[in-house]
Design an enzyme around this catalytic site. Structure first.
Site, PDB file in Angstrom:
ATOM      1  CB  CYS A  44      46.755  42.127  38.761  1.00 14.62           C
ATOM      2  SG  CYS A  44      47.591  42.144  40.335  1.00 14.62           S
ATOM      3  CE  LYS A  53      43.098  44.603  47.555  1.00 14.67           C
ATOM      4  NZ  LYS A  53      42.418  43.813  46.529  1.00 14.67           N
ATOM      5  N   GLY A 146      43.015  37.071  30.371  1.00 10.68           N
ATOM      6  CA  GLY A 146      42.354  37.540  31.588  1.00 10.68           C
ATOM      7  C   GLY A 146      40.841  37.557  31.553  1.00 10.68           C
ATOM      8  N   GLY A 184      30.361  39.898  46.977  1.00  8.05           N
ATOM      9  CA  GLY A 184      31.557  39.068  46.811  1.00  8.05           C
ATOM     10  C   GLY A 184      32.760  39.903  47.183  1.00  8.05           C
ATOM     11  CD  GLU A 189      39.362  43.432  48.258  1.00 12.06           C
ATOM     12  OE1 GLU A 189      39.990  42.484  48.742  1.00 12.06           O
ATOM     13  OE2 GLU A 189      39.710  43.994  47.195  1.00 12.06           O
ATOM     14  CG  ASP A 315      41.382  36.244  36.063  1.00 15.64           C
ATOM     15  OD1 ASP A 315      41.962  35.546  36.913  1.00 15.64           O
ATOM     16  OD2 ASP A 315      40.957  37.408  36.289  1.00 15.64           O
ATOM     17  CG  HIS A 447      55.891  37.461  72.800  1.00 11.70           C
ATOM     18  ND1 HIS A 447      54.512  37.337  72.846  1.00 11.70           N
ATOM     19  CD2 HIS A 447      56.239  38.301  73.808  1.00 11.70           C
ATOM     20  CE1 HIS A 447      54.048  38.069  73.859  1.00 11.70           C
ATOM     21  NE2 HIS A 447      55.074  38.672  74.453  1.00 11.70           N
TER      22      HIS A 447
HETATM   23  P1  FAD Z   1      44.604  39.999  33.445  1.00 15.70           P
HETATM   24  O1  FAD Z   1      45.312  40.587  34.602  1.00 15.70           O
HETATM   25  O2  FAD Z   1      43.178  40.338  33.240  1.00 15.70           O
HETATM   26  O3  FAD Z   1      45.454  40.442  32.176  1.00 15.70           O
HETATM   27  C1  FAD Z   1      45.044  40.168  30.880  1.00 15.70           C
HETATM   28  C2  FAD Z   1      45.743  41.145  29.949  1.00 15.70           C
HETATM   29  O4  FAD Z   1      45.535  40.710  28.622  1.00 15.70           O
HETATM   30  C3  FAD Z   1      45.196  42.562  30.018  1.00 15.70           C
HETATM   31  O5  FAD Z   1      46.269  43.454  30.172  1.00 15.70           O
HETATM   32  C4  FAD Z   1      44.491  42.755  28.686  1.00 15.70           C
HETATM   33  O6  FAD Z   1      44.528  44.074  28.204  1.00 15.70           O
HETATM   34  C5  FAD Z   1      45.298  41.831  27.798  1.00 15.70           C
HETATM   35  N1  FAD Z   1      44.577  41.347  26.621  1.00 15.70           N
HETATM   36  C6  FAD Z   1      43.347  40.774  26.575  1.00 15.70           C
HETATM   37  N2  FAD Z   1      43.033  40.405  25.313  1.00 15.70           N
HETATM   38  C7  FAD Z   1      44.083  40.764  24.545  1.00 15.70           C
HETATM   39  C8  FAD Z   1      44.365  40.644  23.169  1.00 15.70           C
HETATM   40  N3  FAD Z   1      43.517  40.043  22.311  1.00 15.70           N
HETATM   41  N4  FAD Z   1      45.543  41.140  22.697  1.00 15.70           N
HETATM   42  C9  FAD Z   1      46.427  41.735  23.546  1.00 15.70           C
HETATM   43  N5  FAD Z   1      46.218  41.861  24.868  1.00 15.70           N
HETATM   44  C10 FAD Z   1      45.079  41.371  25.354  1.00 15.70           C
HETATM   45  N6  FAD Z   1      43.412  39.061  42.631  1.00 15.70           N
HETATM   46  C11 FAD Z   1      44.190  38.782  43.703  1.00 15.70           C
HETATM   47  O7  FAD Z   1      44.829  37.722  43.729  1.00 15.70           O
HETATM   48  N7  FAD Z   1      44.284  39.653  44.745  1.00 15.70           N
HETATM   49  C12 FAD Z   1      43.616  40.822  44.774  1.00 15.70           C
HETATM   50  O8  FAD Z   1      43.723  41.582  45.729  1.00 15.70           O
HETATM   51  C13 FAD Z   1      42.780  41.140  43.675  1.00 15.70           C
HETATM   52  N8  FAD Z   1      42.081  42.301  43.637  1.00 15.70           N
HETATM   53  C14 FAD Z   1      41.314  42.592  42.543  1.00 15.70           C
HETATM   54  C15 FAD Z   1      40.588  43.784  42.551  1.00 15.70           C
HETATM   55  C16 FAD Z   1      39.782  44.110  41.472  1.00 15.70           C
HETATM   56  C17 FAD Z   1      39.009  45.407  41.491  1.00 15.70           C
HETATM   57  C18 FAD Z   1      39.726  43.237  40.353  1.00 15.70           C
HETATM   58  C19 FAD Z   1      38.886  43.590  39.162  1.00 15.70           C
HETATM   59  C20 FAD Z   1      40.433  42.040  40.345  1.00 15.70           C
HETATM   60  C21 FAD Z   1      41.231  41.708  41.448  1.00 15.70           C
HETATM   61  N9  FAD Z   1      41.943  40.515  41.502  1.00 15.70           N
HETATM   62  C22 FAD Z   1      42.708  40.212  42.596  1.00 15.70           C
HETATM   63  C23 FAD Z   1      41.901  39.544  40.405  1.00 15.70           C
HETATM   64  C24 FAD Z   1      43.172  39.681  39.526  1.00 15.70           C
HETATM   65  O9  FAD Z   1      43.248  41.001  39.034  1.00 15.70           O
HETATM   66  C25 FAD Z   1      43.123  38.688  38.374  1.00 15.70           C
HETATM   67  O10 FAD Z   1      42.921  37.377  38.879  1.00 15.70           O
HETATM   68  C26 FAD Z   1      44.430  38.711  37.590  1.00 15.70           C
HETATM   69  O11 FAD Z   1      44.693  39.988  37.086  1.00 15.70           O
HETATM   70  C27 FAD Z   1      44.361  37.702  36.434  1.00 15.70           C
HETATM   71  O12 FAD Z   1      45.555  37.735  35.718  1.00 15.70           O
HETATM   72  P2  FAD Z   1      45.602  37.344  34.167  1.00 15.70           P
HETATM   73  O13 FAD Z   1      47.036  37.511  33.768  1.00 15.70           O
HETATM   74  O14 FAD Z   1      44.951  36.051  33.959  1.00 15.70           O
HETATM   75  O15 FAD Z   1      44.688  38.417  33.417  1.00 15.70           O
HETATM   76  P1  NAI Z   2      32.310  37.357  43.202  1.00 15.50           P
HETATM   77  O1  NAI Z   2      32.092  36.106  42.453  1.00 15.50           O
HETATM   78  O2  NAI Z   2      33.336  37.398  44.300  1.00 15.50           O
HETATM   79  O3  NAI Z   2      30.929  37.837  43.869  1.00 15.50           O
HETATM   80  C1  NAI Z   2      29.759  38.070  43.118  1.00 15.50           C
HETATM   81  C2  NAI Z   2      28.577  38.110  44.066  1.00 15.50           C
HETATM   82  O4  NAI Z   2      27.457  38.634  43.360  1.00 15.50           O
HETATM   83  C3  NAI Z   2      28.188  36.731  44.582  1.00 15.50           C
HETATM   84  O5  NAI Z   2      28.138  36.765  45.984  1.00 15.50           O
HETATM   85  C4  NAI Z   2      26.819  36.493  43.936  1.00 15.50           C
HETATM   86  O6  NAI Z   2      25.966  35.716  44.739  1.00 15.50           O
HETATM   87  C5  NAI Z   2      26.299  37.923  43.763  1.00 15.50           C
HETATM   88  N1  NAI Z   2      25.245  38.073  42.739  1.00 15.50           N
HETATM   89  C6  NAI Z   2      25.244  37.573  41.481  1.00 15.50           C
HETATM   90  N2  NAI Z   2      24.103  37.930  40.826  1.00 15.50           N
HETATM   91  C7  NAI Z   2      23.370  38.681  41.680  1.00 15.50           C
HETATM   92  C8  NAI Z   2      22.102  39.351  41.602  1.00 15.50           C
HETATM   93  N3  NAI Z   2      21.331  39.314  40.506  1.00 15.50           N
HETATM   94  N4  NAI Z   2      21.641  40.026  42.687  1.00 15.50           N
HETATM   95  C9  NAI Z   2      22.397  40.058  43.823  1.00 15.50           C
HETATM   96  N5  NAI Z   2      23.614  39.454  43.945  1.00 15.50           N
HETATM   97  C10 NAI Z   2      24.098  38.779  42.895  1.00 15.50           C
HETATM   98  O7  NAI Z   2      32.631  38.457  42.088  1.00 15.50           O
HETATM   99  P2  NAI Z   2      33.299  39.893  42.181  1.00 15.50           P
HETATM  100  O8  NAI Z   2      33.192  40.464  43.542  1.00 15.50           O
HETATM  101  O9  NAI Z   2      32.747  40.650  41.029  1.00 15.50           O
HETATM  102  O10 NAI Z   2      34.834  39.571  41.916  1.00 15.50           O
HETATM  103  C11 NAI Z   2      35.263  38.988  40.684  1.00 15.50           C
HETATM  104  C12 NAI Z   2      36.554  38.240  40.871  1.00 15.50           C
HETATM  105  O11 NAI Z   2      37.631  39.119  41.149  1.00 15.50           O
HETATM  106  C13 NAI Z   2      36.480  37.270  42.030  1.00 15.50           C
HETATM  107  O12 NAI Z   2      36.337  35.979  41.476  1.00 15.50           O
HETATM  108  C14 NAI Z   2      37.774  37.385  42.739  1.00 15.50           C
HETATM  109  O13 NAI Z   2      38.500  36.190  42.599  1.00 15.50           O
HETATM  110  C15 NAI Z   2      38.542  38.515  42.060  1.00 15.50           C
HETATM  111  N6  NAI Z   2      38.919  39.489  43.083  1.00 15.50           N
HETATM  112  C16 NAI Z   2      39.793  39.101  44.065  1.00 15.50           C
HETATM  113  C17 NAI Z   2      40.132  39.961  45.075  1.00 15.50           C
HETATM  114  C18 NAI Z   2      41.035  39.484  46.159  1.00 15.50           C
HETATM  115  O14 NAI Z   2      41.643  38.432  45.995  1.00 15.50           O
HETATM  116  N7  NAI Z   2      41.175  40.223  47.267  1.00 15.50           N
HETATM  117  C19 NAI Z   2      39.623  41.334  45.139  1.00 15.50           C
HETATM  118  C20 NAI Z   2      38.678  41.624  44.078  1.00 15.50           C
HETATM  119  C21 NAI Z   2      38.385  40.730  43.093  1.00 15.50           C
END
Ligand code: FAD
Ligand code: NAI
Length: 468
Positions: A44, A53, A146, A184, A189, A315, A447
């Site tokens: 995150c 963001k 995660g 997705g 984004e 996650d 408002h």
């Molecule tokens: P993570 O944040 O993945 O953290 C896991 C941590 O564990 C990592 O730091 C990793 O290095 C560490 N770790 C893993 N294995 C080990 C190990 N064996 N030993 C020590 N450390 C370890 N969610 C939202 O709600 N809003 C958003 O706007 C949003 N935007 C996103 C944009 C992108 C590009 C991506 C990829 C994700 C986004 N997400 C968003 C999803 C969000 O980032 C995740 O849902 C969230 O980070 C999950 O939290 P977590 O603590 O489960 O795991």
């Molecule tokens: P996603 O699950 O949101 O979207 C994946 C998309 O790929 C789906 O629409 C699926 O139908 C498509 N797809 C899969 N296989 C395909 C293929 N062979 N050809 C064409 N399309 C295909 O996954 P994404 O965008 O990778 O995000 C991962 C996670 O990160 C999400 O679950 C989301 O919760 C989190 N995230 C959250 C954000 C937020 O809350 N604003 C921002 C970014 C990520």
């Protein structure tokens, strides 16, 4: 090998792990967090929510300067410096990840750098980057490791031509033509970011619409916004593979229900087809922690894995991959470990997609209510009829409230429009308190504000909308 003893050892410092650690410490538990990366905050803060963001904001400001400012009577001819834009993003990330370290210090949490692996009940081995190891003994262990970028057969991530979201957040030049696999959350984004900065963007999506799980009306409206941005969506196509060639990357795909194979050559490809739960190097299964068929750690209703006193959150377990869901699970599991009654209400977990306009939803969709045979009323109000939205020059979208036809209780809210993610806090609070549409309609809203659209939608559910 040195050994230290804790009440709770948490593996992973993302929103799940670090929030859990702070709550454990608040409850008087001696707590350590093991993190394999050099900075805290997980996906995150380092490579997810926060940097995306930051870039969404910068790119949207540039886009607005180019296309919207003239409507306000402001004439500019904007250019941008990608290096400075990236530095601003990095500065925000550094401030927040260091902030987590500060919170650990403030709360007396021990942050320990290294890869954590479970040796058995109560024992976590930490291997530091220099190869040294130590054992942490924890009465309870919380797995908060995660998720990671995933791919599909035929699409190999090389990190340069074909990459995931992490690389898409740090490109050093604007791709001429960016192919995106998956419409997705990440695809839309990050596709928006690079489109606004000048890339031609083609998004390949397997389903017949983007964000397949969101409300149909909201998605129809979103598609109009994507067309206006000239984000090209190729819907209903399955990508078969990618091949790096001299001219760039060839993406091969075919219609989901057809046989004809097509291809398109683009400069770079972002793969955003979902993320996979991460248990790499954790030694989970050898320690008796069972995973399901999708690689997620199996837990019961109290976050307990198949091994007593080993818990898992975020996650890496079932449910939406969202930071706030991970945080809430972190708090709940800390409270359960401390003997309290921690709980997460999975019916009230908001989703926000930070495109322009923003898309947000919570609770049930109409399709879900129909399938469950629940009678419901619909209240709807457009941003077009809202004074603040007009002043913002951002009138696309609407709020739709679904309320139980018998009790008027709010069952779901679906929104597209300016800053609707910010309206979600009010909606979630209302739903947590079991509010009816009438409760929202009778609450005095400021408002002019965008929140009036929510109130008017609630009024509409009762058949007495005022301003439309
Ligand atoms: P993570 O944040 O993945 O953290 C896991 C941590 O564990 C990592 O730091 C990793 O290095 C560490 N770790 C893993 N294995 C080990 C190990 N064996 N030993 C020590 N450390 C370890 N969610 C939202 O709600 N809003 C958003 O706007 C949003 N935007 C996103 C944009 C992108 C590009 C991506 C990829 C994700 C986004 N997400 C968003 C999803 C969000 O980032 C995740 O849902 C969230 O980070 C999950 O939290 P977590 O603590 O489960 O795991
Ligand atoms: P996603 O699950 O949101 O979207 C994946 C998309 O790929 C789906 O629409 C699926 O139908 C498509 N797809 C899969 N296989 C395909 C293929 N062979 N050809 C064409 N399309 C295909 O996954 P994404 O965008 O990778 O995000 C991962 C996670 O990160 C999400 O679950 C989301 O919760 C989190 N995230 C959250 C954000 C937020 O809350 N604003 C921002 C970014 C990520």
């Amino acid at each position: 090998m040195s050994e230290s003893t804790y009440d709770v050892v948490i593996i992973g410092s993302g929103p799940g792990g670090y929030v859990c650690a702070i709550r454990c410490a608040q409850l008087g538990l001696k707590t350590a967090v093991v993190e394999r990366w050099p900075s805290y905050g997980g996906t995150c803060l380092n490579v997810g929510c926060i940097p995306s963001k930051a870039l969404l904001e910068s790119s949207e400001l540039f886009h607005q300067a180019k296309t919207e400012f003239k409507k306000h009577g402001i004439d500019v001819d904007p250019t941008f410096d990608l290096g400075r834009m990236m530095k601003r993003k990095d500065k925000i990330v550094t401030a927040l990840t260091r902030g987590v370290g500060g919170l650990f210090d403030k709360n007396g949490v021990d942050g320990i750098q290294g890869l954590g692996s479970i040796e058995g009940p109560g024992r976590v081995k930490v291997t530091a980057s220099d190869g040294t190891t130590r054992i942490l003994q924890g009465t309870s262990i919380v797995i908060a490791t995660g998720s990671e970028v995933s791919s599909i057969p035929g699409v190999e991530l090389d990190g340069v031509h074909v990459f995931g979201s992490t690389e898409a957040l740090s490109l050093d030049s604007v791709p001429g033509h960016l192919g995106v696999i998956g419409a997705g959350v990440i695809g839309l984004e990050m596709g928006s970011v690079w489109r606004r900065l000048g890339s031609k963007v083609t998004v390949f999506e397997y389903m017949d619409r983007p964000l397949a799980f969101a409300d149909e009306d909201v998605i129809a409206e979103a598609q109009r916004a994507f067309r206006k941005l000239k984000l090209e969506l190729r819907l209903g196509v399955a990508v078969q593979g990618t091949e790096v060639i001299d001219e760039g990357v060839r993406v091969t795909f075919k219609a989901r229900n057809g046989d004809a194979v097509e291809s398109m050559v683009v400069d770079k490809v972002l793969v955003s087809v979902g993320r996979r739960p991460n248990t790499d190097g954790l030694n989970a299964e050898a320690a008796g922690v069972k995973l399901d068929s999708r690689g997620r750690v199996i837990i019961d209703d109290h976050f307990q894995t198949t091994v007593p006193d080993i818990f898992a959150i975020g996650d890496v377990v079932r449910g939406p991959m969202l930071a706030h869901k991970a945080e809430d699970e972190g708090v709940a599991v800390a409270e359960l470990i401390a003997g309290k009654s921690g709980h997460v209400n999975y019916d009230v977990i908001p989703s926000v997609v930070y495109t322009a306009p923003e898309i947000a939803w919570i609770g049930k969709t109409e399709a879900e209510l129909k399938e469950a045979g629940v009678a419901y009323t619909v209240g709807r109000f457009p941003f077009q009829a809202n004074g603040r939205a007009k002043a913002l020059e951002s009138t696309q979208g609407f709020v739709k409230i679904l309320a139980d036809a018998r009790t008027d209780r709010v069952l779901g809210v679906h929104m597209i429009g300016p800053y609707v993610g910010e309206l979600m806090g009010e909606v979630a609070l209302a739903m947590e308190f079991g509010a009816t549409a009438e409760d929202i309609a009778r609450t005095c809203h400021p408002h002019p504000s965008l929140s009036e659209v929510l109130r008017e939608a609630a009024l509409d559910a009762g058949g007495r909308v005022i301003h439309f």
